[in-house]
Each structure stands twice: as C-alpha cells, then as structure tokens.
Design a protein around this motif. Structure first.
Motif, PDB file in Angstrom:
ATOM      1  N   SER A  24       0.827  -1.212   0.000  1.00  0.00           N
ATOM      2  CA  SER A  24       0.000   0.000   0.000  1.00  0.00           C
ATOM      3  C   SER A  24       0.858   1.257   0.000  1.00  0.00           C
ATOM      4  O   SER A  24       0.557   2.232  -0.697  1.00  0.00           O
ATOM      5  CB  SER A  24      -0.948   0.008   1.207  1.00  0.00           C
ATOM      6  N   ALA A  25       1.938   1.243   0.773  1.00  0.00           N
ATOM      7  CA  ALA A  25       2.811   2.415   0.805  1.00  0.00           C
ATOM      8  C   ALA A  25       3.448   2.647  -0.566  1.00  0.00           C
ATOM      9  O   ALA A  25       3.459   3.783  -1.072  1.00  0.00           O
ATOM     10  CB  ALA A  25       3.899   2.226   1.864  1.00  0.00           C
ATOM     11  N   GLY A  26       3.940   1.586  -1.186  1.00  0.00           N
ATOM     12  CA  GLY A  26       4.597   1.733  -2.483  1.00  0.00           C
ATOM     13  C   GLY A  26       3.656   2.221  -3.567  1.00  0.00           C
ATOM     14  O   GLY A  26       4.006   3.126  -4.343  1.00  0.00           O
ATOM     15  N   LEU A  27       2.465   1.657  -3.630  1.00  0.00           N
ATOM     16  CA  LEU A  27       1.528   2.074  -4.673  1.00  0.00           C
ATOM     17  C   LEU A  27       0.968   3.471  -4.407  1.00  0.00           C
ATOM     18  O   LEU A  27       0.674   4.213  -5.349  1.00  0.00           O
ATOM     19  CB  LEU A  27       0.399   1.060  -4.793  1.00  0.00           C
ATOM     20  N   SER A  28       0.831   3.832  -3.151  1.00  0.00           N
ATOM     21  CA  SER A  28       0.384   5.193  -2.838  1.00  0.00           C
ATOM     22  C   SER A  28       1.448   6.212  -3.238  1.00  0.00           C
ATOM     23  O   SER A  28       1.128   7.298  -3.746  1.00  0.00           O
ATOM     24  CB  SER A  28       0.066   5.316  -1.342  1.00  0.00           C
ATOM     25  N   ILE A  29       2.713   5.866  -3.044  1.00  0.00           N
ATOM     26  CA  ILE A  29       3.801   6.752  -3.468  1.00  0.00           C
ATOM     27  C   ILE A  29       3.844   6.822  -4.993  1.00  0.00           C
ATOM     28  O   ILE A  29       4.037   7.890  -5.581  1.00  0.00           O
ATOM     29  CB  ILE A  29       5.140   6.274  -2.880  1.00  0.00           C
ATOM     30  N   GLY A  30       3.641   5.674  -5.653  1.00  0.00           N
ATOM     31  CA  GLY A  30       3.601   5.674  -7.115  1.00  0.00           C
ATOM     32  C   GLY A  30       2.485   6.545  -7.649  1.00  0.00           C
ATOM     33  O   GLY A  30       2.660   7.278  -8.636  1.00  0.00           O
ATOM     34  N   TRP A  31       1.323   6.473  -7.011  1.00  0.00           N
ATOM     35  CA  TRP A  31       0.194   7.341  -7.380  1.00  0.00           C
ATOM     36  C   TRP A  31       0.584   8.812  -7.232  1.00  0.00           C
ATOM     37  O   TRP A  31       0.297   9.640  -8.096  1.00  0.00           O
ATOM     38  CB  TRP A  31      -1.012   7.015  -6.506  1.00  0.00           C
ATOM     39  N   THR A  32       1.281   9.135  -6.141  1.00  0.00           N
ATOM     40  CA  THR A  32       1.712  10.512  -5.902  1.00  0.00           C
ATOM     41  C   THR A  32       2.663  10.987  -6.990  1.00  0.00           C
ATOM     42  O   THR A  32       2.549  12.116  -7.495  1.00  0.00           O
ATOM     43  CB  THR A  32       2.408  10.627  -4.529  1.00  0.00           C
ATOM     44  N   MET A  33       3.614  10.136  -7.361  1.00  0.00           N
ATOM     45  CA  MET A  33       4.573  10.500  -8.402  1.00  0.00           C
ATOM     46  C   MET A  33       3.863  10.778  -9.729  1.00  0.00           C
ATOM     47  O   MET A  33       4.210  11.731 -10.435  1.00  0.00           O
ATOM     48  CB  MET A  33       5.608   9.386  -8.568  1.00  0.00           C
ATOM     49  N   GLU A  34       2.865   9.978 -10.053  1.00  0.00           N
ATOM     50  CA  GLU A  34       2.141  10.231 -11.298  1.00  0.00           C
ATOM     51  C   GLU A  34       1.343  11.528 -11.215  1.00  0.00           C
ATOM     52  O   GLU A  34       1.259  12.275 -12.199  1.00  0.00           O
ATOM     53  CB  GLU A  34       1.224   9.058 -11.640  1.00  0.00           C
ATOM     54  N   CYS A  35       0.769  11.798 -10.049  1.00  0.00           N
ATOM     55  CA  CYS A  35       0.043  13.071  -9.868  1.00  0.00           C
ATOM     56  C   CYS A  35       0.971  14.266 -10.067  1.00  0.00           C
ATOM     57  O   CYS A  35       0.590  15.270 -10.680  1.00  0.00           O
ATOM     58  CB  CYS A  35      -0.583  13.131  -8.475  1.00  0.00           C
ATOM     59  N   VAL A  36       2.202  14.158  -9.546  1.00  0.00           N
ATOM     60  CA  VAL A  36       3.180  15.237  -9.710  1.00  0.00           C
ATOM     61  C   VAL A  36       3.543  15.388 -11.184  1.00  0.00           C
ATOM     62  O   VAL A  36       3.573  16.505 -11.732  1.00  0.00           O
ATOM     63  CB  VAL A  36       4.434  14.975  -8.849  1.00  0.00           C
ATOM     64  N   GLU A  37       3.826  14.295 -11.851  1.00  0.00           N
ATOM     65  CA  GLU A  37       4.236  14.373 -13.253  1.00  0.00           C
ATOM     66  C   GLU A  37       3.111  14.846 -14.163  1.00  0.00           C
ATOM     67  O   GLU A  37       3.362  15.414 -15.224  1.00  0.00           O
ATOM     68  CB  GLU A  37       4.771  13.016 -13.708  1.00  0.00           C
ATOM     69  N   ARG A  38       1.867  14.652 -13.740  1.00  0.00           N
ATOM     70  CA  ARG A  38       0.720  15.127 -14.523  1.00  0.00           C
ATOM     71  C   ARG A  38       0.285  16.533 -14.114  1.00  0.00           C
ATOM     72  O   ARG A  38      -0.663  17.086 -14.683  1.00  0.00           O
ATOM     73  CB  ARG A  38      -0.454  14.166 -14.371  1.00  0.00           C
ATOM     74  N   GLY A  39       0.924  17.111 -13.095  1.00  0.00           N
ATOM     75  CA  GLY A  39       0.615  18.475 -12.681  1.00  0.00           C
ATOM     76  C   GLY A  39      -0.525  18.613 -11.693  1.00  0.00           C
ATOM     77  O   GLY A  39      -0.969  19.738 -11.412  1.00  0.00           O
ATOM     78  N   LEU A  40      -1.011  17.518 -11.131  1.00  0.00           N
ATOM     79  CA  LEU A  40      -2.098  17.595 -10.151  1.00  0.00           C
ATOM     80  C   LEU A  40      -1.585  17.953  -8.757  1.00  0.00           C
ATOM     81  O   LEU A  40      -2.330  18.490  -7.937  1.00  0.00           O
ATOM     82  CB  LEU A  40      -2.860  16.273 -10.091  1.00  0.00           C
ATOM     83  N   LEU A  41      -0.342  17.615  -8.473  1.00  0.00           N
ATOM     84  CA  LEU A  41       0.296  17.981  -7.212  1.00  0.00           C
ATOM     85  C   LEU A  41       1.587  18.724  -7.530  1.00  0.00           C
ATOM     86  O   LEU A  41       2.300  18.381  -8.481  1.00  0.00           O
ATOM     87  CB  LEU A  41       0.612  16.741  -6.370  1.00  0.00           C
ATOM     88  N   THR A  42       1.891  19.740  -6.742  1.00  0.00           N
ATOM     89  CA  THR A  42       3.104  20.531  -6.947  1.00  0.00           C
ATOM     90  C   THR A  42       4.153  20.149  -5.907  1.00  0.00           C
ATOM     91  O   THR A  42       3.867  19.424  -4.946  1.00  0.00           O
ATOM     92  CB  THR A  42       2.800  22.029  -6.823  1.00  0.00           C
ATOM     93  N   GLN A  43       5.357  20.672  -6.070  1.00  0.00           N
ATOM     94  CA  GLN A  43       6.406  20.414  -5.097  1.00  0.00           C
ATOM     95  C   GLN A  43       6.049  21.033  -3.752  1.00  0.00           C
ATOM     96  O   GLN A  43       6.459  20.528  -2.708  1.00  0.00           O
ATOM     97  CB  GLN A  43       7.747  20.957  -5.602  1.00  0.00           C
ATOM     98  N   GLN A  44       5.253  22.079  -3.786  1.00  0.00           N
ATOM     99  CA  GLN A  44       4.768  22.661  -2.527  1.00  0.00           C
ATOM    100  C   GLN A  44       3.838  21.672  -1.819  1.00  0.00           C
ATOM    101  O   GLN A  44       3.881  21.523  -0.595  1.00  0.00           O
ATOM    102  CB  GLN A  44       4.032  23.973  -2.794  1.00  0.00           C
ATOM    103  N   ASP A  45       2.994  20.992  -2.597  1.00  0.00           N
ATOM    104  CA  ASP A  45       2.090  19.993  -2.014  1.00  0.00           C
ATOM    105  C   ASP A  45       2.857  18.832  -1.401  1.00  0.00           C
ATOM    106  O   ASP A  45       2.387  18.192  -0.454  1.00  0.00           O
ATOM    107  CB  ASP A  45       1.142  19.432  -3.090  1.00  0.00           C
ATOM    108  N   THR A  46       4.037  18.540  -1.938  1.00  0.00           N
ATOM    109  CA  THR A  46       4.832  17.397  -1.451  1.00  0.00           C
ATOM    110  C   THR A  46       5.912  17.838  -0.464  1.00  0.00           C
ATOM    111  O   THR A  46       6.935  17.160  -0.307  1.00  0.00           O
ATOM    112  CB  THR A  46       5.472  16.638  -2.632  1.00  0.00           C
TER     113      THR A  46
END
Length: 280
Positions: A24-46
């Motif tokens: 769960s931790a790994g896939l949640s982090i993977g989801w986060t990385m894709e959100c960042v690369e797609r512009g849904l989350l910013t470096q400020q959000d992370t």
C-alpha cells in the motif's frame, strides 16, 4: 522504475519498523509520483520533496511522513484510493486499489481471473484473498477468456478459503491439493471432512463474507477496477493491447456463484442450499 536495490531494501525495512504495509505504501507513493508528473500535485504539495518516478532518494522521507501523517503523508495515510477521492483530476484512474486496499504485484489485463480477484476481494485489492488466479493461469489460454472464468475463479477461491481456515500455507496448495487439509482437519475434528464437504465450507464462508460487506453498503458497483485497467490497453508483452472486460467477467462469476446479476447479492436459494439463515 527504481534500479537502486539498496533503496528498495531500506524503504521496505522502514515500512516494517513503522508498521506500514509495503504494498500500500509503495503504490500510494507511485500514485503521488504520477500526480506530480501530470501536474495535479506541486512540489509545494509534497513538502518540497522532488517526488518523481526514478527519484529513490525521497522514498524513506515519504514513508516517514505517511507513518506520522505529516504534510503530504496525511493525504496518503489512508491509501491511494482515498487520496484520489480528495485530489480528483481523474487521478482515481491510476490509483491501483479497490475497497481502499492496494493491489499486489500482478498485472491483471492479461489474467482476467486475477482481475476478478482484485475486483471481488471482500477485504480490498488483496493479492492473497480468493486464490491468486494469476499464478494458476500463467501461460494458459483461459487467462483471457470470459466464458468459464467465473467457475474457475470460484473453485480456486473456495480452495483458498479452506487453506486459510485450516491455517495452512497457501504456497504448496498446487502440490498438496485438497487432500492435505481434508486429512488434517478430519484428524483434528474427528469428523469425516472429505473434499466435497470442505468445498462447501469454502463456499459458505465466501457467501457469509459477501453478506457482511453487503450489510456494510457494498454491492456490484464496488466490485470495481481503476480505469487504467479497463480503458488503457496493455502496452507490451504477450498480452499487448488487452484491457479487462470487467462487467462481462462479473456477470460470469455472479452466475457461477448464484448471486444476483444486478446487485451482486447472494440469491436466497443459494443461501438456503448452504444452510445460511437470513434474519431480518
């Protein structure tokens, strides 16, 4: 893709120390990385972390944040499906989870029995629950057939439930078969628990589990998979181009299991056959 084996070992060990599930931790982090690369989350959000695919250096920091619900960790602490519901932007499509639990490491666009397991599992996207069809179907033409998939999945699920009830390791199940739990349980209980009796017990347990989650508000619509598996063709490999025909697979399984096609609720006649009494 993370080529740094040392970082994988380190973050896995950290998950163990902090009491986190590494899947769960790994896939949640993977989801986060894709959100960042797609512009849904910013470096400020992370929290200033450079959360992109391939950056192994952020993994341990992210796991600590999840464990203590700090910053971005508070968003991820309940898993990718819950996080996607908050972030939106279509991110549910790449949240590899169902019923709040992330999937184990099996690609199910080329194993439709595995797709059924991830969709139907009563405790979420667990890779162990209901028999792990991907291992049985590997290289088999049946892996991508709709007709008969429900019956095959059902039989494997009942056998896995029996092994779980007997507290037996599931890895040698393909070698030991049902004879081993039959002999062991018959000896322990003093009852003649032949294979047909054990299969019926497995079926009864599965239907009792289903009734429990139905009472909790779950139904056919919750036997779901993320859109990536339903709409994005498998990009490579021997099953290149395939997606999961989930609704047709669910129909095939519901018919095999004796569940209502529209609701996914076990039919009254199925429960009566199994001796399960309904109380209103």
């Amino acid at each position: 893709e993370n080529p740094r084996v040392d970082s994988i070992i380190a973050v896995d060990d950290l998950c163990d120390l902090l009491g986190l599930d590494s899947i769960s931790a790994g896939l949640s982090i993977g989801w986060t990385m894709e959100c960042v690369e797609r512009g849904l989350l910013t470096q400020q959000d992370t929290d200033g972390l450079d959360v992109r695919f391939g950056n192994h250096a952020v993994l341990c920091d992210l796991v600590r944040k999840i464990a203590y619900r700090e910053g971005i960790g508070d968003l991820l602490a309940e898993g990718s499906q819950a996080a996607a519901a908050k972030v939106g932007g279509g991110s549910m499509a790449w949240a590899m989870a169902n019923k709040g639990v992330e999937f184990g490491g099996y690609e199910c666009r080329g194993s439709w029995g595995q797709a059924l397991q991830f969709a139907l599992s009563h405790r979420g996207g667990c890779h162990h629950d209901l028999g792990l069809p991907a291992r049985r179907q590997m290289g088999s033409p049946q892996a991508t057939q709709i007709e008969g998939q429900g019956e095959a999945f059902k039989e494997g699920a009942f056998e896995q439930i029996v092994y779980d009830c007997a507290v037996m390791c599931s890895f040698p199940r393909s070698i030991l078969g049902m004879e081993a739990p039959s002999a062991a349980l018959s000896a322990v209980t003093g009852r003649d628990l032949g294979i047909p009796q054990l299969i019926e017990i497995g079926e009864r347990v599965m239907n009792m589990e289903r009734l429990y989650i139905v009472k909790s508000g779950y139904g056919r619509a919750d036997d779901r998979l993320p859109d990536r598996l339903l709409k994005e063709p498998l990009p490579d490999g021997p099953d290149k181009g395939l997606v999961v025909p989930l609704e047709a697979l669910k129909d095939d399984f519901y018919r095999a299991a004796g569940w209502d096609l529209e609701t996914g609720i076990p039919r009254v006649e199925t429960l009566e056959r199994l001796g399960i009494e309904l109380r209103v």
